[in-house]
Design a protein around this motif. Sequence first.
Motif, PDB file in Angstrom:
ATOM      1  N   LEU A 281       0.854  -1.187   0.000  1.00  0.00           N
ATOM      2  CA  LEU A 281       0.000   0.000   0.000  1.00  0.00           C
ATOM      3  C   LEU A 281       0.892   1.240   0.000  1.00  0.00           C
ATOM      4  O   LEU A 281       1.139   1.839   1.053  1.00  0.00           O
ATOM      5  N   PRO A 282       1.406   1.629  -1.174  1.00  0.00           N
ATOM      6  CA  PRO A 282       2.210   2.851  -1.219  1.00  0.00           C
ATOM      7  C   PRO A 282       1.405   4.028  -0.684  1.00  0.00           C
ATOM      8  O   PRO A 282       0.213   4.171  -0.971  1.00  0.00           O
ATOM      9  N   HIS A 283       2.063   4.890   0.088  1.00  0.00           N
ATOM     10  CA  HIS A 283       1.343   5.992   0.717  1.00  0.00           C
ATOM     11  C   HIS A 283       2.264   7.196   0.877  1.00  0.00           C
ATOM     12  O   HIS A 283       3.483   7.089   0.740  1.00  0.00           O
ATOM     13  N   ARG A 284       1.649   8.319   1.181  1.00  0.00           N
ATOM     14  CA  ARG A 284       2.389   9.566   1.351  1.00  0.00           C
ATOM     15  C   ARG A 284       1.615  10.474   2.290  1.00  0.00           C
ATOM     16  O   ARG A 284       0.448  10.218   2.606  1.00  0.00           O
ATOM     17  N   VAL A 285       2.274  11.555   2.745  1.00  0.00           N
ATOM     18  CA  VAL A 285       1.598  12.634   3.471  1.00  0.00           C
ATOM     19  C   VAL A 285       1.636  13.862   2.578  1.00  0.00           C
ATOM     20  O   VAL A 285       2.717  14.302   2.159  1.00  0.00           O
ATOM     21  N   THR A 286       0.466  14.384   2.256  1.00  0.00           N
ATOM     22  CA  THR A 286       0.405  15.537   1.360  1.00  0.00           C
ATOM     23  C   THR A 286       0.952  16.785   2.048  1.00  0.00           C
ATOM     24  O   THR A 286       0.972  16.878   3.284  1.00  0.00           O
ATOM     25  N   ALA A 287       1.375  17.742   1.240  1.00  0.00           N
ATOM     26  CA  ALA A 287       1.983  18.963   1.773  1.00  0.00           C
ATOM     27  C   ALA A 287       1.008  19.718   2.667  1.00  0.00           C
ATOM     28  O   ALA A 287      -0.194  19.798   2.386  1.00  0.00           O
ATOM     29  N   VAL A 288       1.542  20.241   3.762  1.00  0.00           N
ATOM     30  CA  VAL A 288       0.749  21.032   4.711  1.00  0.00           C
ATOM     31  C   VAL A 288       0.805  22.502   4.311  1.00  0.00           C
ATOM     32  O   VAL A 288       1.849  23.033   3.936  1.00  0.00           O
ATOM     33  N   ASP A 289      -0.356  23.138   4.379  1.00  0.00           N
ATOM     34  CA  ASP A 289      -0.474  24.579   4.126  1.00  0.00           C
ATOM     35  C   ASP A 289      -1.085  25.185   5.378  1.00  0.00           C
ATOM     36  O   ASP A 289      -2.211  24.834   5.754  1.00  0.00           O
ATOM     37  N   ALA A 290      -0.351  26.056   6.058  1.00  0.00           N
ATOM     38  CA  ALA A 290      -0.829  26.582   7.333  1.00  0.00           C
ATOM     39  C   ALA A 290      -0.335  28.004   7.536  1.00  0.00           C
ATOM     40  O   ALA A 290       0.766  28.352   7.101  1.00  0.00           O
ATOM     41  N   PRO A 291      -1.129  28.847   8.197  1.00  0.00           N
ATOM     42  CA  PRO A 291      -0.657  30.188   8.540  1.00  0.00           C
ATOM     43  C   PRO A 291       0.466  30.116   9.564  1.00  0.00           C
ATOM     44  O   PRO A 291       0.644  29.103  10.255  1.00  0.00           O
ATOM     45  N   ARG A 292       1.190  31.195   9.687  1.00  0.00           N
ATOM     46  CA  ARG A 292       2.377  31.226  10.537  1.00  0.00           C
ATOM     47  C   ARG A 292       2.063  30.843  11.986  1.00  0.00           C
ATOM     48  O   ARG A 292       2.830  30.158  12.654  1.00  0.00           O
ATOM     49  N   GLU A 293       0.926  31.295  12.500  1.00  0.00           N
ATOM     50  CA  GLU A 293       0.611  31.070  13.904  1.00  0.00           C
ATOM     51  C   GLU A 293       0.029  29.674  14.173  1.00  0.00           C
ATOM     52  O   GLU A 293      -0.210  29.295  15.321  1.00  0.00           O
ATOM     53  N   SER A 294      -0.194  28.907  13.135  1.00  0.00           N
ATOM     54  CA  SER A 294      -0.817  27.598  13.291  1.00  0.00           C
ATOM     55  C   SER A 294       0.146  26.586  13.900  1.00  0.00           C
ATOM     56  O   SER A 294       1.368  26.645  13.687  1.00  0.00           O
TER      57      SER A 294
END
Length: 271
Positions: A224-237
Amino acid sequence: MAGGRAVAALVLCARTATATNATWCSARNHRRLAGGCVHSIRPALPHAAAARLGSLLQRAWQQNSFLYATNCRRSGNACECGNKKMRMSTKDSAPAQAAAVYCRDKRGGFIYSKHELDRASTAHALLEKTVDALIRPRLEDAIGGPVANLTDWFASAFQSGGWLGIHTDVGLGHVAFVLNLTPDDNAFRGGDLEFAEGHVMGHAVSPKFNSLAAFRVGSGAHPLPHRVTAVDAPRESLPRLAITGWYTIPGADPRAVSPAILNAEKGRRTR
């Protein structure tokens, strides 16, 4: 003594938890190999236990107890990327983060840019006493059977721009788990655990607070090939916080565990 009582309370709570299972199975497991399914539980732990774990990781993040981790080096226009994990102080990591992005865009594949809790930190020592006792019963509920040895685990933090490229966890054990611990009111997007179905991504597990995903890996199991997708978050998150690890299963193929690969996964601190 206070720390010991807190550990005991977390374990007791975990043993009395109730949860609901959800399962996704690959349609491509034509050889009837073991696994081939992703099992999810939410809530994985009682809210109080999960909140304490999440708070511990949040404090560790705020106290700079995480190290930057990647598996790529850049030499001119060339990239050297492999299974060997490199960890370093966050304040020294800007060149390494830039190299990881360059190598991802140049060649793709199994490349990552994330942070992991320092194995020499106080927070890691506290978690070491609780991870197995908390997660083992919930994992066994998820997969419907017993597990044996916890081969390795780590706590990760994916801040904005962090990701984990596609891979299969070969050599690390028989079953993998991910316990998500970032509060749901946190303002980041992405960070999904995605599974490939052939040449496309066939299933995604959102990093909801107190959710546990488990799936078979290694020799004898349907890959089961898998990955973690890129995180997009504000600076304070807060970052995407999680605990990840691998167990063996009694009687399963011992070739699914490779000491050399486990040692490479544990990595080294470069500076």
